[in-house]
Design a protein around this motif. Sequence first.
Motif, PDB file in Angstrom:
ATOM      1  N   LEU A   1     -63.088 -30.052   5.400  1.00  0.00           N
ATOM      2  CA  LEU A   1     -63.881 -31.225   5.106  1.00  0.00           C
ATOM      3  C   LEU A   1     -65.044 -31.289   6.083  1.00  0.00           C
ATOM      4  N   VAL A   2     -66.237 -31.456   5.543  1.00  0.00           N
ATOM      5  CA  VAL A   2     -67.448 -31.508   6.370  1.00  0.00           C
ATOM      6  C   VAL A   2     -68.220 -32.787   6.029  1.00  0.00           C
ATOM      7  N   PRO A   3     -69.062 -33.257   6.941  1.00  0.00           N
ATOM      8  CA  PRO A   3     -69.838 -34.460   6.644  1.00  0.00           C
ATOM      9  C   PRO A   3     -70.813 -34.222   5.464  1.00  0.00           C
ATOM     10  N   ARG A   4     -71.033 -35.259   4.676  1.00  0.00           N
ATOM     11  CA  ARG A   4     -71.950 -35.168   3.562  1.00  0.00           C
ATOM     12  C   ARG A   4     -73.373 -35.103   4.099  1.00  0.00           C
ATOM     13  N   VAL A   5     -74.160 -34.160   3.584  1.00  0.00           N
ATOM     14  CA  VAL A   5     -75.538 -34.016   4.034  1.00  0.00           C
ATOM     15  C   VAL A   5     -76.533 -34.385   2.933  1.00  0.00           C
ATOM     16  N   VAL A   6     -76.102 -34.429   1.684  1.00  0.00           N
ATOM     17  CA  VAL A   6     -76.959 -34.797   0.567  1.00  0.00           C
ATOM     18  C   VAL A   6     -76.307 -35.970  -0.151  1.00  0.00           C
ATOM     19  N   GLU A   7     -77.102 -36.970  -0.397  1.00  0.00           N
ATOM     20  CA  GLU A   7     -76.544 -38.147  -1.093  1.00  0.00           C
ATOM     21  C   GLU A   7     -77.088 -38.269  -2.483  1.00  0.00           C
TER      22      GLU A   7
END
Length: 95
Positions: free
Chosen positions: A89-95
């Motif tokens: 799991l990685v942080p969201r970079v595109v919303e």
Amino acid sequence: MSISRDKIEQVAWLARIQLEDSEKEALEGKLSDILGMVDQLQAADTDGITPMAHPLDATQRLRPDEVTETNKRERFQAVAPETQDGLYLVPRVVE
């Protein structure tokens, strides 16, 4: 076939290459020789000759498609900050 100095300067400008006058003279001769060889190759009679994928027409030796390593996912994911269902799991970079 020969290439003119103007063409060499144009290509050098497009490629963002700075050439000295002596380099342009040398390139003019070398590129003209290369284009002459290409003209010789194009003059060869190739009618009736089928194209080849490889000049040796050899078949590639393939290794058997077998698993050679053990599954180490649990060990690798043990040091990961966050995992879920075998995925990182990685942080969201595109919303």
